[in-house]
Design an enzyme around this catalytic site. Structure first.
Site, PDB file in Angstrom:
ATOM      1  N   ASP A 174       0.853  -1.181   0.000  1.00  0.00           N
ATOM      2  CA  ASP A 174       0.000   0.000   0.000  1.00  0.00           C
ATOM      3  C   ASP A 174       0.893   1.236   0.000  1.00  0.00           C
ATOM      4  OD1 ASP A 174      -2.145   1.628   0.144  1.00  0.00           O
ATOM      5  OD2 ASP A 174      -2.745   1.091   2.194  1.00  0.00           O
ATOM      6  N   ASP A 234      -2.724   2.570  -6.439  1.00  0.00           N
ATOM      7  CA  ASP A 234      -1.584   2.597  -5.524  1.00  0.00           C
ATOM      8  C   ASP A 234      -1.529   1.433  -4.543  1.00  0.00           C
ATOM      9  OD1 ASP A 234      -3.732   3.359  -4.023  1.00  0.00           O
ATOM     10  OD2 ASP A 234      -2.659   4.895  -2.911  1.00  0.00           O
ATOM     11  N   GLU A 235      -2.254   0.363  -4.785  1.00  0.00           N
ATOM     12  CA  GLU A 235      -2.108  -0.788  -3.886  1.00  0.00           C
ATOM     13  C   GLU A 235      -2.335  -2.097  -4.642  1.00  0.00           C
ATOM     14  OE1 GLU A 235      -5.340  -1.600  -1.062  1.00  0.00           O
ATOM     15  OE2 GLU A 235      -6.328   0.183  -1.840  1.00  0.00           O
TER      16      GLU A 235
END
Lengths: 380, 401
Positions: free
Chosen positions: B16, B112-113
């Site tokens: 993350d 973004d993860e």
């Protein structure tokens, strides 16, 4: 009412009128089939208000006796149960008897069913259509015209008028046009057997009606009579009356949408091209886009390709019979192309492109009876 | 996933990125490093809201979704940047590329993860996590937190425990003392609405949920109830699926109404603002949808979801609203409504999506495409960030307020 009828004739008739019966109707009596027996034969009726089908079974046909009427009368029976029962009854004939409270007995072989009937007086009357002006067309031609256009009707209600096929008759030429605004299908045919001077433009028949109609019309040269009124159209064959509601509203003018010139013209074998598109769409379908790309290579080759990032890529060269004009790269929905090609009914086709962002036209190399138009896709 | 690997012990990482947009900005402009930075909608306008902010800003009390004026009051020296999604996408690509250097078993969850299944790698998962974290920071400049666990759910919970730059291991046997004391709303996959519902059954903590009977949970909340119960007990068999394309994902917004409503005008207004936020989030993720779904919950908690597959891809508020409203009118019983939601699903990323042009309006599309082509050509020549369309440079503001 009491009579005896040949089971297979009854089954055929019931299956025909069942095509108009919907289980989702809001009018309870329309879940039933109306059956009327008189001295000349039997009349079966099914309807969902949009489509109504009336089927006649004559007492005698080609010297064979179909029905023996002991006592004329009428009844409405649940379409679902009645059709299932007739299909599965054991004997060659069925005896049907209706009592005073519409209780109905069906006997065949050693089997006996008692069904609760409905009051036939409550069944809505079918539209009255006067046969003053009649258009006549061969059954097989009508079926072909439906098949070549009906697939392109819209399936969404965004523009309800586009869920129908526009039927036009002008100067002895019958035209079927349909479009869902992403592609367009058009079929024309010359008609000789119609009332002198008969013409109409804005007749729009629901696609669903035509799909059902083509299941009932026989693949033969026997003539189908077509009568158009303000809000109904009637298709009449020897034993069947098929009524459909017409769609309200003005069908858009599609004549200007068909390009009249070409910047890139391809001539291809329908079958080879169809198979190449079909293969390319194997991967395209997975990517949910179902988009394939066509690129001209040289005068005898084009490339069909498709790329689904999660699945893979496919390239295939297709030989053209000729390629004229500018180079071109264009992307389109493979399903629309497959639908169109299947409807061409000819061995070779011509494709007219007028640019990567403009609709392109597909037609047979010989004759102009079928025209298909496909609008390409663009990127975001 | 093949049968053999089910039941076998797995090592899953959840990676993350820490305040991703803000981190990217300070990589591009190193003068921002260590400063209180916020990414927000139009900074010229008072009503802009914070999309994300750096840890320095968080320390001052600035939070995501906070209105700009409020953030400025808490932290007057706050630096504001407008979001630059093409730039974030570029960094996102680089980040996932790096993840894939370790294994192909990478499942991106958002920009973004993502999850990684490192079960079959030779090295120890902790060493992998440390190496990955170090490389993401040194090679791309981005900080991240990593959770290590035997399944996706626990990995996700673990990555959330230490931020920024944390690595947290969560073992199944630790679930009862680490997860159980937490409030249910802290559980991944449980929102405010579900937490409210659980309250009815006296379920407040994850432990309360875990100690319910599995069958009772199924009776109460269906398959979702079972899934929640399993997760609360540290069970999650879902595989890391690298093929999980955008199409499985969806973007949805729902809102519980301040009071139960049954007048069309008010309900339409609510749909309109839901459509606005769905449009905005689709824009941020750079996706287009193929299906529209609505949720209607009535006063008696009876909940209805209905969806429709459109025959073209979409991302515009106008289309989302039109389709959602049509679905609503078709299925609404006219009883007072407690909650409404709109979801766009079967998503495709814009770069892979196509728009079917319309026979009656293609001339308009023709112009748009020319601009697209021009932008694309220039990008190919001078790089991704050399040029982009005006509408992409600035996020859309809700336009019905």
């Amino acid at each position: 009412m009491k009579f005896q009828i040949n089971r297979s004739h009854l089954l055929e008739g019931v299956q025909d009128v069942m095509k108009a019966v919907s289980s989702r109707t809001t009018i309870p009596i329309l879940t039933g089939i109306k059956m009327e027996v008189h001295s000349e034969g039997m009349v079966l009726t099914g309807s969902d208000n949009d489509i109504s089908i009336e089927r006649h079974i004559p007492i005698e046909e080609a010297g064979n006796v179909n029905i023996e009427v002991a006592q004329p009368g009428k009844i409405v029976l649940s379409a679902r149960y009645f059709s299932d029962i007739v299909r599965k009854l054991p004997g060659e004939t069925v005896e049907i008897e209706v009592g005073e409270r519409f209780e109905t007995t069906l006997r065949s072989g050693a089997s006996e069913f008692n069904l609760i009937g409905l009051d036939p007086e409550e069944y809505p009357r079918l539209p009255q259509v006067e046969e003053k002006e009649v258009l006549m067309i061969q059954g097989d031609l009508l079926r072909q015209m439906i098949r070549q256009t009906v697939f392109a009707v819209s399936t969404t209600e965004t523009r309800p008028i586009l869920t129908g096929v526009n039927m036009k008759l002008e100067e002895g030429v019958l035209t079927f046009v349909s479009t869902d605004s992403h592609r367009l299908a058009k079929r024309i045919a010359s008609i000789d057997n119609s009332t002198e001077g008969l013409a109409f433009q804005n007749v729009v028949i629901p696609g669903k009606s035509l799909n059902e109609l083509s299941k009932i019309v026989e693949e033969s040269s026997e003539l189908v009579h077509i009568v158009v009124t303000n809000n109904q159209v009637l298709f009449k064959t020897k034993n069947t009356l098929f009524f459909s509601r017409l769609l309200d509203g003005n069908y858009p003018d599609t004549s200007k949408l068909v390009p009249s010139e070409s910047k890139t013209t391809l001539v291809l074998s329908t079958k080879e091209f169809l198979q190449a598109i079909d293969r390319a769409s194997l991967l395209a379908k997975e990517g949910k886009n179902n988009v394939v790309k066509l690129a001209t290579i040289d005068e005898t080759n084009i490339q069909i390709s498709s790329n689904s990032p999660e699945v893979g890529k496919v390239f295939e060269n297709v030989t053209t019979q000729s390629m004229q004009g500018e180079e071109l790269k264009i992307s389109f929905n493979a399903k629309y192309m497959i639908d169109a090609l299947k409807a061409m009914d000819c061995s070779d086709i011509e494709i007219w492109f007028t640019g990567a962002m403009r609709p392109f036209l597909i037609r047979p190399t010989e004759g102009e009876t079928v025209t298909q138009l496909i609008v390409p896709v663009r990127t975001y | 996933m093949n049968q053999e690997s089910v039941g076998k012990r797995r090592f899953i990482l959840h990676v993350d990125m820490n305040s991703f947009y803000a981190s990217v900005e300070s990589v591009v402009d190193p003068s921002l490093k260590g400063k209180a930075l916020a990414i927000a909608g139009n900074p010229q306008e008072r009503r802009g809201i914070i999309v994300t902010c750096s840890y320095e800003a968080r320390k001052r009390g600035v939070k995501t979704t906070m209105p700009l004026w409020q953030a400025k009051r808490l932290c007057p020296e706050l630096i504001i940047r407008r979001p630059d999604f093409p730039k974030y996408r570029t960094f996102s690509k680089r980040m996932f590329q790096l993840l894939r250097e370790y294994t192909e078993m990478v499942e991106p969850v958002s920009i973004d993860e993502g999850y990684m299944d490192v079960t079959h790698l030779a090295s120890n998962p902790i060493e992998i996590a440390q190496d990955l974290q170090r490389r993401l920071y040194e090679e791309i400049g981005l900080p991240c937190s990593i959770g290590i666990a035997p399944n996706k759910f626990l990995a996700k919970m673990a990555s959330d425990m230490k931020k920024p730059m944390g690595i947290t291991i969560l073992r199944k046997r630790e679930v009862h003392h680490i997860l159980w004391p937490k409030h249910v709303a802290e559980m991944h996959g449980i929102g405010q609405a579900t937490a409210e519902k659980l309250k009815q059954y006296d379920i407040y903590t994850i432990g309360d949920l875990a100690q319910q009977d599995r069958y009772t949970m199924k009776q109460r909340m269906g398959v979702n109830g079972v899934k929640m119960w399993e997760r609360a007990n540290g069970i999650d068999d879902s595989p890391v699926n690298p093929q999980r394309a955008d199409e499985f994902q969806s973007i949805g917004n729902s809102t519980t109404l301040a009071e139960d409503l049954d007048d069309e005008a008010s309900l339409f207004h609510i749909f309109s603002s839901l459509a606005t936020s769905v449009e905005k989030r689709m824009f941020e993720k750079s996706v287009v949808g193929q299906h529209v779904q609505i949720v209607i919950r009535y006063r008696d908690r009876k909940t209805v979801t209905r969806s429709k597959a459109l025959d073209n891809t979409f991302h515009e508020k106008q289309i989302i609203l039109q389709e959602a409203w049509a679905l609503f009118l078709k299925h609404w019983t006219r009883e007072p409504v407690r909650l409404l939601g709109i979801t766009a699903s079967a998503l495709l990323s814009k770069e892979h999506a196509f728009r079917q042009m319309d026979l009656f309006t293609y001339e308009k599309d023709e112009k748009t495409e020319k601009v697209n082509q021009l932008v694309q050509n220039l990008q190919e020549k001078f790089g991704q960030s050399s040029i982009r369309k005006g509408a992409e440079a600035a996020p859309l503001e809700p336009h019905d307020e």
